[in-house]
Scaffold this motif. Structure first.
Motif, PDB file in Angstrom:
ATOM      1  N   ASN A   6       4.642   8.238  -7.994  1.00  0.00           N
ATOM      2  CA  ASN A   6       4.228   7.226  -8.945  1.00  0.00           C
ATOM      3  C   ASN A   6       3.872   5.912  -8.265  1.00  0.00           C
ATOM      4  O   ASN A   6       3.239   5.047  -8.879  1.00  0.00           O
ATOM      5  N   ILE A   7       4.289   5.732  -7.032  1.00  0.00           N
ATOM      6  CA  ILE A   7       3.939   4.501  -6.326  1.00  0.00           C
ATOM      7  C   ILE A   7       2.432   4.394  -6.151  1.00  0.00           C
ATOM      8  O   ILE A   7       1.906   3.318  -5.909  1.00  0.00           O
ATOM      9  N   LEU A   8       1.737   5.508  -6.282  1.00  0.00           N
ATOM     10  CA  LEU A   8       0.304   5.483  -6.046  1.00  0.00           C
ATOM     11  C   LEU A   8      -0.494   5.105  -7.286  1.00  0.00           C
ATOM     12  O   LEU A   8      -1.704   5.030  -7.239  1.00  0.00           O
ATOM     13  N   ARG A   9       0.190   4.852  -8.414  1.00  0.00           N
ATOM     14  CA  ARG A   9      -0.542   4.536  -9.631  1.00  0.00           C
ATOM     15  C   ARG A   9      -1.119   3.139  -9.564  1.00  0.00           C
ATOM     16  O   ARG A   9      -0.467   2.188  -9.168  1.00  0.00           O
ATOM     17  N   ASP A  84      -4.490   6.754   1.199  1.00  0.00           N
ATOM     18  CA  ASP A  84      -4.401   7.375   2.521  1.00  0.00           C
ATOM     19  C   ASP A  84      -2.944   7.415   2.956  1.00  0.00           C
ATOM     20  O   ASP A  84      -2.258   6.387   2.963  1.00  0.00           O
ATOM     21  N   VAL A  85      -2.480   8.609   3.290  1.00  0.00           N
ATOM     22  CA  VAL A  85      -1.093   8.790   3.714  1.00  0.00           C
ATOM     23  C   VAL A  85      -1.047   9.617   4.994  1.00  0.00           C
ATOM     24  O   VAL A  85      -2.033  10.269   5.355  1.00  0.00           O
ATOM     25  N   ASP A  99       3.403   6.965   2.823  1.00  0.00           N
ATOM     26  CA  ASP A  99       2.429   5.924   2.494  1.00  0.00           C
ATOM     27  C   ASP A  99       2.582   4.838   3.553  1.00  0.00           C
ATOM     28  O   ASP A  99       3.624   4.178   3.627  1.00  0.00           O
ATOM     29  N   MET A 100       1.543   4.650   4.377  1.00  0.00           N
ATOM     30  CA  MET A 100       1.665   3.750   5.520  1.00  0.00           C
ATOM     31  C   MET A 100       1.616   2.273   5.134  1.00  0.00           C
ATOM     32  O   MET A 100       1.819   1.402   5.976  1.00  0.00           O
ATOM     33  N   THR A 101       1.365   1.997   3.855  1.00  0.00           N
ATOM     34  CA  THR A 101       1.386   0.607   3.387  1.00  0.00           C
ATOM     35  C   THR A 101       2.764   0.233   2.858  1.00  0.00           C
ATOM     36  O   THR A 101       3.345  -0.783   3.237  1.00  0.00           O
ATOM     37  N   SER A 102       3.309   1.091   1.982  1.00  0.00           N
ATOM     38  CA  SER A 102       4.609   0.806   1.369  1.00  0.00           C
ATOM     39  C   SER A 102       5.756   1.503   2.086  1.00  0.00           C
ATOM     40  O   SER A 102       6.918   1.201   1.842  1.00  0.00           O
ATOM     41  N   PHE A 103       5.409   2.480   2.965  1.00  0.00           N
ATOM     42  CA  PHE A 103       6.387   3.290   3.687  1.00  0.00           C
ATOM     43  C   PHE A 103       7.253   4.126   2.734  1.00  0.00           C
ATOM     44  O   PHE A 103       8.366   4.513   3.076  1.00  0.00           O
TER      45      PHE A 103
END
Length: 206
Positions: A6-9, A84-85, A99-103
């Motif tokens: 859900n972090i990707l929403r 992008d992961v 997820d390389m942004t939020s880890f």
């Protein structure tokens, strides 16, 4: 699928757009199914109302359909998002991505992944596509480079054009390759079809 997907929403779901503003690549929703617009054409007949003819790709099945919308018709925008992961490791039947942004960790079950696992190796970056917060697809580079871990030598004297043999890749997948391919070589593969493309002579220098 792990709820952490859900972090990707994105922010601002369930928006609408007008058929007058259609563009290729726009994701819309019909009958609780997401579609991507791949072609569209505005038509203004001599008589009657203007309309928009479209070709849509069903993001669940990959099949294409054609549909006509009235000019100015309100259409719901699908809650589809791509991130992008990095593929990190496999845990049972789950494939784990970072997820390389939020880890944050994103887990995708083998059922959702389909055959994509055959062309993924740890540390590679892929695109994860979500719909309403759930992973529906994993997008790989069109061409991937993988190492051959097992392949029997070609039969001596077999020089028939197009002759091939099975080869096992570092991911565990097996494909058909030309007879001259040897173990430990790197080869390029079309991730969309699983077909051998060529040797990757630059892989050893990466």
């Amino acid at each position: 699928i792990n709820n952490k997907a859900n972090i990707l929403r994105p922010v601002g779901c369930w928006a609408t757009t007008s058929s007058n503003d259609f563009k290729n690549g726009l994701n819309i929703e019909m009958d609780q199914t997401p579609y991507k617009i791949t072609e569209f054409m505005h038509v203004k007949p001599g008589k009657g109302s203007a309309f928009v003819r479209t070709k849509l790709k069903n993001l669940f099945t990959g099949n294409s359909v054609e549909k006509t919308f009235r000019a100015g018709e309100s259409v719901e925008v699908a809650d589809v998002y791509k991130s992008d992961v990095q593929y990190t490791y496999k845990d049972g039947d789950d494939f784990v991505f970072m997820d390389m942004t939020s880890f944050e960790e994103v887990r995708v079950g083998s059922g959702e992944l389909g055959d994509s696992w055959k062309w993924m190796k740890e540390g590679e970056t892929v695109g994860v596509v979500t719909y309403n917060g759930k992973v529906i697809d994993v997008e790989l580079p069109k061409t991937v480079s993988l190492q051959v871990t097992r392949s029997d030598p070609g039969v001596k004297g077999n020089s028939a054009t197009g002759a091939s043999k099975p080869a096992t890749l570092e991911t565990g997948a097996t494909i058909q390759v030309p007879l001259f391919i040897k173990e430990n070589e790197y080869i390029k593969i079309d991730s969309r079809t699983g077909d051998y493309l060529s040797r990757d002579n630059d892989a050893k220098n990466k």
